[in-house]
Enzyme design. Structure first.
Site, short mmCIF file in Angstrom:
data_model
loop_
_atom_site.label_atom_id
_atom_site.label_comp_id
_atom_site.label_asym_id
_atom_site.label_seq_id
_atom_site.Cartn_x
_atom_site.Cartn_y
_atom_site.Cartn_z
N ASP A 8 0.87 -1.18 0.00
CA ASP A 8 0.00 0.00 0.00
C ASP A 8 0.91 1.23 0.00
O ASP A 8 2.14 1.12 -0.17
CB ASP A 8 -1.01 -0.04 1.16
CG ASP A 8 -0.36 0.16 2.53
OD1 ASP A 8 0.89 0.28 2.61
OD2 ASP A 8 -1.10 0.19 3.54
N CYS A 65 3.00 -3.31 4.08
CA CYS A 65 2.15 -2.16 4.45
C CYS A 65 2.86 -1.46 5.61
O CYS A 65 4.05 -1.67 5.82
CB CYS A 65 0.72 -2.59 4.76
SG CYS A 65 0.53 -3.74 6.15
N THR A 67 2.51 -1.62 9.04
CA THR A 67 2.93 -2.54 10.10
C THR A 67 3.15 -3.96 9.61
O THR A 67 3.75 -4.78 10.31
CB THR A 67 1.83 -2.63 11.18
OG1 THR A 67 0.63 -3.09 10.54
CG2 THR A 67 1.58 -1.29 11.85
N GLY A 70 -2.00 -5.73 8.42
CA GLY A 70 -3.13 -5.81 7.47
C GLY A 70 -2.84 -6.75 6.33
O GLY A 70 -3.67 -7.61 5.97
N HIS A 98 10.44 -23.69 9.57
CA HIS A 98 9.37 -24.36 10.31
C HIS A 98 8.01 -24.28 9.62
O HIS A 98 7.21 -25.20 9.74
CB HIS A 98 9.23 -23.76 11.72
CG HIS A 98 10.38 -24.10 12.62
ND1 HIS A 98 10.32 -23.96 13.98
CD2 HIS A 98 11.63 -24.57 12.34
CE1 HIS A 98 11.49 -24.33 14.52
NE2 HIS A 98 12.30 -24.69 13.54
N ASN A 99 7.74 -23.14 8.97
CA ASN A 99 6.39 -22.91 8.43
C ASN A 99 6.32 -22.98 6.91
O ASN A 99 5.24 -22.83 6.34
CB ASN A 99 5.87 -21.53 8.88
CG ASN A 99 6.05 -21.30 10.37
OD1 ASN A 99 6.90 -20.51 10.78
ND2 ASN A 99 5.30 -22.01 11.19
N ARG A 109 6.85 0.71 8.29
CA ARG A 109 6.96 1.76 9.33
C ARG A 109 7.63 1.24 10.59
O ARG A 109 7.88 2.00 11.53
CB ARG A 109 5.57 2.30 9.66
CG ARG A 109 4.99 3.15 8.54
CD ARG A 109 3.59 3.63 8.84
NE ARG A 109 3.10 4.51 7.78
CZ ARG A 109 1.81 4.72 7.51
NH1 ARG A 109 0.87 4.13 8.23
NH2 ARG A 109 1.46 5.53 6.53
N HIS A 133 7.75 -30.75 11.08
CA HIS A 133 6.96 -29.59 10.68
C HIS A 133 5.92 -29.94 9.61
O HIS A 133 4.91 -29.25 9.49
CB HIS A 133 7.88 -28.48 10.18
CG HIS A 133 8.89 -28.07 11.20
ND1 HIS A 133 8.54 -27.49 12.40
CD2 HIS A 133 10.23 -28.22 11.23
CE1 HIS A 133 9.63 -27.28 13.12
NE2 HIS A 133 10.67 -27.72 12.43
C1 RB5 Z 1 -2.09 2.59 6.46
O1 RB5 Z 1 -2.14 3.81 7.14
C2 RB5 Z 1 -1.89 1.46 7.44
O2 RB5 Z 1 -3.01 1.25 8.20
C3 RB5 Z 1 -1.50 0.20 6.70
O3 RB5 Z 1 -0.33 0.43 5.96
C4 RB5 Z 1 -1.17 -1.04 7.53
O4 RB5 Z 1 -0.24 -0.75 8.51
C5 RB5 Z 1 -2.31 -1.79 8.04
O5 RB5 Z 1 -2.16 -2.87 8.66
#
Ligand code: RB5
Length: 150
Positions: A8, A65, A67, A70, A98-99, A109, A133
């Site tokens: 994203d 993304c 974190t 998502g 393992h997976n 971020r 496994h």
């Molecule tokens: C976008 O702001 C943020 O929510 C997305 O990149 C992600 O971290 C969601 O899990």
């Protein structure tokens, strides 16, 4: 090996760095976007890359993304996907050993670019260990199949 990659807006810069590294390693890449900094919804791009791996059009996937949370939720909804949100080199290695993870998920971020590139390299190089496994992976597949039948 063909690798599907998607992100994203929060993951765009890291996606481009990863693509450069994959090209340096001589790997084929299918980039499903996004390709601008405009705000988008991660499920739209996560599902495109995950579908490619699930259908066999790509052998591995990489999703990014902010974190990574998502994208990992989206990817793991698809049949045959074992998406691993990794935060360091050790989790990247263990997700393969393992997976047998077939999608690497990164949080742009929360993970510095140099570390992410190191994680990418070990994730690509580390083989699945099999053995005990395999029984666990089979159980994951059984769950997937039973949910489909409900
Ligand atoms: C976008 O702001 C943020 O929510 C997305 O990149 C992600 O971290 C969601 O899990």
């Amino acid at each position: 090996m063909k690798i599907a990659i998607g992100c994203d807006h929060a993951g765009l810069q890291l996606k481009e760095a990863i693509k450069t590294e994959l090209a340096r390693l001589g790997l084929e890449v299918a980039d499903v976007g996004t390709n601008s900094c405009d705000s988008v919804d991660y499920p739209d791009f996560g599902q495109m890359a995950a579908k490619m791996v699930s259908s066999g059009k790509a052998q591995r996937g990489i999703l990014i993304c902010g974190t990574g949370i998502g994208m990992s939720i989206v990817a793991n909804k698809f049949s045959g996907i074992r998406a691993a949100l990794c935060n360091d080199v050790q989790t990247a290695i263990l997700s393969r050993e393992h997976n047998d993870s077939n999608v690497l998920v990164l949080g742009a971020r929360v993970t510095a670019q140099e570390l992410a590139l190191e994680m990418l390299r070990v994730w690509l190089d580390t083989p699945y260990e099999g053995g005990r496994h395999q029984r666990r992976l089979q159980k994951l597949k059984n769950i997937e199949d039973s949910v489909k039948d409900e």
